[in-house]
Design a protein around this motif. Structure first.
Motif, PDB file in Angstrom:
ATOM      1  N   LEU A   1      61.420   4.231 100.531  1.00  0.00           N
ATOM      2  CA  LEU A   1      60.304   5.118 100.214  1.00  0.00           C
ATOM      3  C   LEU A   1      59.012   4.608 100.844  1.00  0.00           C
ATOM      4  O   LEU A   1      58.224   5.383 101.403  1.00  0.00           O
ATOM      5  CB  LEU A   1      60.154   5.228  98.694  1.00  0.00           C
ATOM      6  CG  LEU A   1      59.011   6.127  98.193  1.00  0.00           C
ATOM      7  CD1 LEU A   1      59.200   7.556  98.683  1.00  0.00           C
ATOM      8  CD2 LEU A   1      58.945   6.088  96.665  1.00  0.00           C
TER       9      LEU A   1
ATOM     10  N   GLU B   1      65.760   1.201  97.555  1.00  0.00           N
ATOM     11  CA  GLU B   1      65.242   2.569  97.538  1.00  0.00           C
ATOM     12  C   GLU B   1      63.719   2.573  97.655  1.00  0.00           C
ATOM     13  O   GLU B   1      63.135   3.427  98.338  1.00  0.00           O
ATOM     14  CB  GLU B   1      65.671   3.275  96.243  1.00  0.00           C
ATOM     15  CG  GLU B   1      67.175   3.472  96.097  1.00  0.00           C
ATOM     16  CD  GLU B   1      67.736   4.375  97.192  1.00  0.00           C
ATOM     17  OE1 GLU B   1      66.989   5.246  97.675  1.00  0.00           O
ATOM     18  OE2 GLU B   1      68.913   4.196  97.566  1.00  0.00           O
TER      19      GLU B   1
ATOM     20  N   GLU C   1      58.992   5.330 104.490  1.00  0.00           N
ATOM     21  CA  GLU C   1      58.718   6.748 104.741  1.00  0.00           C
ATOM     22  C   GLU C   1      57.233   7.044 104.552  1.00  0.00           C
ATOM     23  O   GLU C   1      56.629   7.799 105.332  1.00  0.00           O
ATOM     24  CB  GLU C   1      59.564   7.609 103.812  1.00  0.00           C
ATOM     25  CG  GLU C   1      59.314   9.102 103.915  1.00  0.00           C
ATOM     26  CD  GLU C   1      59.632   9.668 105.295  1.00  0.00           C
ATOM     27  OE1 GLU C   1      59.110  10.746 105.620  1.00  0.00           O
ATOM     28  OE2 GLU C   1      60.402   9.019 106.043  1.00  0.00           O
TER      29      GLU C   1
END
Length: 841
Positions: free
Chosen positions: A552, A548, A555
């Motif tokens: 992130l 995760e 992104e």
């Protein structure tokens, strides 16, 4: 690249699947020669070209090579002066048309520069509209040579039609005549041996003068060419021969035109084949949901990678040849360890993990995108060797063990630090004790040669060896004892667990036997197995959190790249606006200058007129006086023109500056100036703090931002309110363009205009090799220039070395007023060899 390795890792099967996406034979022929490259630069170009093809196909999904054919053999035949069949010309024309359309499509799509490599290939596509038109005017779509091919052919065919009509008219008159009705078997006209004949009853053949060309199977009918049509038949036949000769001449002439472009046409087919293969790679990548991997370089001997970084790093990798639901794996190698030892029972998952990592490496080296997540990375190895599977040779009377050892002997003689070695079930097929010892010795040899390796084994002894040996790491493939099947999830850092008792229990072995067996297993082994199970559970949770976090981070990096792109766009727009202002001012200046010149020209013309009047009037005193008056007027006009030019230049410069500077005129506060007052420098439109003054000449010292200037009281206004901190840097709004105002007022400051700086100041300052005493002055100038250029951050490259230069740089940054914060470079930015400084706003 070792062909045996390619075969063992099934690289040929990847090529077979890739071939399904090609469109013509030349592309497939090029595909058959595709092999992994060991040149890093070439591999990068291959990967980038595939990425460009994906961009193009997303923009224009209909893009193909069209009706292109491999016309190279026909072109070579034409080049030696031989004629071609009409169908060959149709293939050449279709290929030319496809080449022209594809070239135009790629060049049009490359207007933003996103298809650099594709446009280079497209530049080799032939664009020969004259040759294409020649073929179109010569050969019809059904392969017939057209009348328009040549005037002679048009004339011959016209004569053929006329002669043919006269011949049929004559024959029709014969078969419709009552004189011949009793002689004819039927009143029809037919062809025999290419000549028109009529069917005559055999018993009457002597009553019709003519030539017999054939007879029926029964012998009751003979096919005769009447003597009356002989000449017309001969003429018609001759014209057909003339037509054939002219067609052959036309085709030879057209072939000669093709032959004159032999090099362009051969190059065109090669470029089309290259594009066909590239489009195939792109479509295959899209179907695989593949991404482009980054390329890493094997570091030089002695260079240690930062902790936690790996050369080979495949994130959620999927084997491209496995159909159905594929369990992705995370596979990494290099950096902290060069040898990965995958242990555990023979469940099948270990070999799949090896093949996945090795095959993806080969695919990337061939320019293929990989079925992995964004951020994955691979290495261009010079050599890759693999020994996988049971290769027992009955013909050579070699056991499995002997076969593996023979292969390994050949591999060990060629490995070096640029080699990847894949070994499946190392040491299998012999005594467990000796096999484990041999496997350990082979791993140590690989470490000594600094090669990279991934190895599977079922020997538990290698678990502790991998744990205790630097450069070696454990790994395992999970096994689900509930379903008695492998999960194919690869755990790097954990050795394989023993599942024998659990599997036996699930299969129904009596519990008493299971319990008895547990008593024979040492308590240490039981505790280790339980510990591995606990660690595995904790790693699952950490792995999910890491995944995760990686998403992130990806992104955030994407958003950062987008912000950087927008920043570059804004800067481009600002530069365009400034350029437009300068151009507008220049045009106004030129218009003013033209007006001045026209006025000067009118005065000069007036002077000429006066001179002519003087010559006509002789030496009259009043005329001479008028001439002198006009001459003085001319001199005054010339002075006026020069002054107006200077004014126009100054006005143009001021207007250009005004368009790029935020103007504000605060209300002055009348009062005595004293140190510490908040003041405005009128000519620079800047707020500052009065430091000292006035001196004997009435000059004050003022600081604004990080700059200090000496300035007259006539250029200062006292402002109400408290001054801001003198070491607080200017805001973006306050960083106005200082160049023009400073020039006009005569003030000298240590700054250049932002427009100038933005084009010259680099985002990076390389200080490697500097002495400590050189840092302060040079770094201060660079930070000032970067600050005025509106740069959000800068990269200071000082290298790692002993760390002394890094310490000097960072100590200086701590107290610099233009620096908001700083940090070490991240992975891919240079690590501790780089300091990234964020500038104040």
């Amino acid at each position: 690249m070792n062909e045996r390795t390619l075969r063992v890792l099934e690289f040929h099967k990847v090529l077979e699947r890739l071939a399904r996406y090609t469109s013509f034979s030349a592309g497939r022929a090029l595909l058959e020669t595709l092999r992994p490259s060991t040149d890093s630069a070439e591999v990068q170009v291959r990967l980038d070209t595939t990425a460009e093809a994906r961009i193009l196909l997303e923009k224009r999904p209909e893009t193909t090579i069209g009706g292109a054919r491999d016309i190279r053999d026909n072109v070579r035949i034409a080049a030696i002066g031989r004629a071609l069949d009409p169908s060959a010309f149709l293939e050449i024309r279709a290929t030319l048309e496809s080449s022209r359309i594809l070239r135009h499509s790629i060049m049009k799509s490359n207007q933003d520069g996103s298809l650099y490599y594709l446009s280079q290939i497209a530049a080799r596509l032939a664009d020969l509209p004259l040759l294409e038109g020649e073929i179109e005017q010569t050969i019809s779509s059904d392969g017939t040579v057209l009348d328009s091919a040549s005037p002679a052919l048009r004339r011959i065919r016209e004569q053929i039609r006329i002669t043919h009509g006269r011949l049929l008219d004559k024959l029709n008159s014969i078969i419709s005549s009552s004189s011949y009705q009793t002689l004819l078997q039927e009143s029809i006209i037919t062809l025999r041996n290419g000549r028109y004949v009529v069917p005559v009853k055999a018993e009457f053949k002597g009553q019709l003068r003519g030539i017999i060309h054939d007879q029926s199977a029964s012998g009751q009918t003979v096919y005769m060419e009447p003597l009356a049509t002989l000449d017309l038949n001969n003429q018609w036949k001759q014209l057909q021969l003339d037509e054939k000769d002219e067609i052959e001449r036309v085709l030879r002439e057209l072939a000669a035109k093709v032959g004159r472009h032999v090099s362009e046409l051969l190059q065109m087919v090669e470029a089309l084949a290259e594009l066909d293969l590239t489009f195939a790679k792109a479509r295959y990548a899209a179907d695989l949901r593949a991404t482009q991997p980054k390329l890493a370089t094997i570091p030089l001997p002695g260079v240690v990678l930062p902790e936690g970084t790996h050369l080979l790093n495949f994130i959620r990798a999927r084997h491209p040849l496995i159909s159905g639901k594929v369990v992705p794996i995370d596979f990494y190698l290099g950096g902290d360890f060069r040898v990965l030892v995958i242990t555990g029972p023979n469940t099948g998952g270990k070999t799949v993990s090896l093949k996945t990592a090795a095959l993806l490496t080969l695919m990337a080296m061939a320019g293929l995108h990989l079925p992995v997540e964004e951020g994955s990375q691979t290495v261009v190895f010079q050599k890759i060797f693999a020994d996988i599977g049971d290769e027992q040779s009955i013909e050579q009377s070699l056991s499995t063990f002997s076969s593996h050892i023979n292969n390994i002997i050949g591999i060990l003689g060629e490995i070096d630090r640029n080699t990847l070695v894949i070994l499946d079930e190392l040491g299998a097929g012999t005594d467990p004790t000796e096999g484990a010892a041999l496997a350990r010795s082979l791993i140590e040899h690989i470490l000594q040669r600094e090669a990279h390796a991934a190895i599977t084994t079922h020997y538990s002894e290698l678990k502790s060896y991998a744990y205790l040996t630097p450069g070696v790491q454990n790994a395992s493939v999970r096994f689900d004892v509930e379903t008695l099947s492998p999960t194919y999830i690869l755990d790097i850092g954990l050795p394989g667990r023993s599942n024998a008792l659990a599997i036996a229990s699930r299969l129904g072995l009596p519990a008493s036997i299971i319990e008895q067996a547990r008593t024979y297993v040492s308590s240490d082994d039981v505790q280790v197995d339980a510990l591995i199970s606990k660690i595995q559970s904790e790693r699952d949770e950490a792995g999910q959190a890491r995944y995760e976090a990686m998403k992130l981070k990806a992104e955030i990096e994407r958003q950062r790249d987008e912000l950087n792109r927008q920043l570059r766009h804004i800067e481009d727009e600002k530069r365009k606006a400034a350029a437009a202002a300068r151009e507008e001012a220049r045009l106004e200046f030129e218009q003013d200058l033209i007006a001045m010149r026209e006025e000067s020209r009118a005065v000069r013309q007036r002077l000429v007129d006066i001179d002519q009047a003087v010559r006509a009037a002789g030496e009259k005193t009043e005329i001479a006086a008028e001439l002198e008056k006009q001459r003085k007027a001319l001199a005054e006009a010339e002075k006026l023109a020069l002054e107006l030019q200077r004014r126009a230049q100054r006005r143009a410069r001021e207007k250009a500056q005004a368009k790029t500077r935020a103007e504000s005129e605060p209300e002055p506060f009348i009062g005595e100036l004293k140190p510490g007052d908040r003041v405005q420098i009128i000519s620079l439109q800047q707020e500052g703090v009065l430091l000292a003054g006035p001196d004997t000449e009435g000059i004050y010292e003022v600081q604004f931002g990080s700059f200090k200037v000496k300035i007259s009281s006539l250029d200062l206004k006292r402002l109400p309110g408290k001054p801001r901190s003198s070491d607080k840097p200017l805001t973006l709004r306050e960083r106005a363009d200082l160049d023009g105002a400073a020039e006009k007022s005569g003030i000298r400051v240590n700054a250049r205009s932002r427009a100038e700086l933005s084009e010259t100041v680099s985002l990076e300052l390389d200080m490697r090799g500097w002495r400590a005493e050189e840092v302060a002055a040079a770094l201060d100038r660079y930070l000032n220039d970067a600050y005025l250029s509106n740069m959000p951050f800068v990269r200071l490259v000082h290298g790692k070395g002993t760390g002394a230069l890094r310490q000097v740089v960072r100590t200086y940054l701590k107290s610099h007023p233009l620096v908001k914060s700083f940090r070490s470079g991240e992975n891919g930015e240079g690590g501790d060899g780089v300091t990234v400084a964020t500038l104040a706003t």
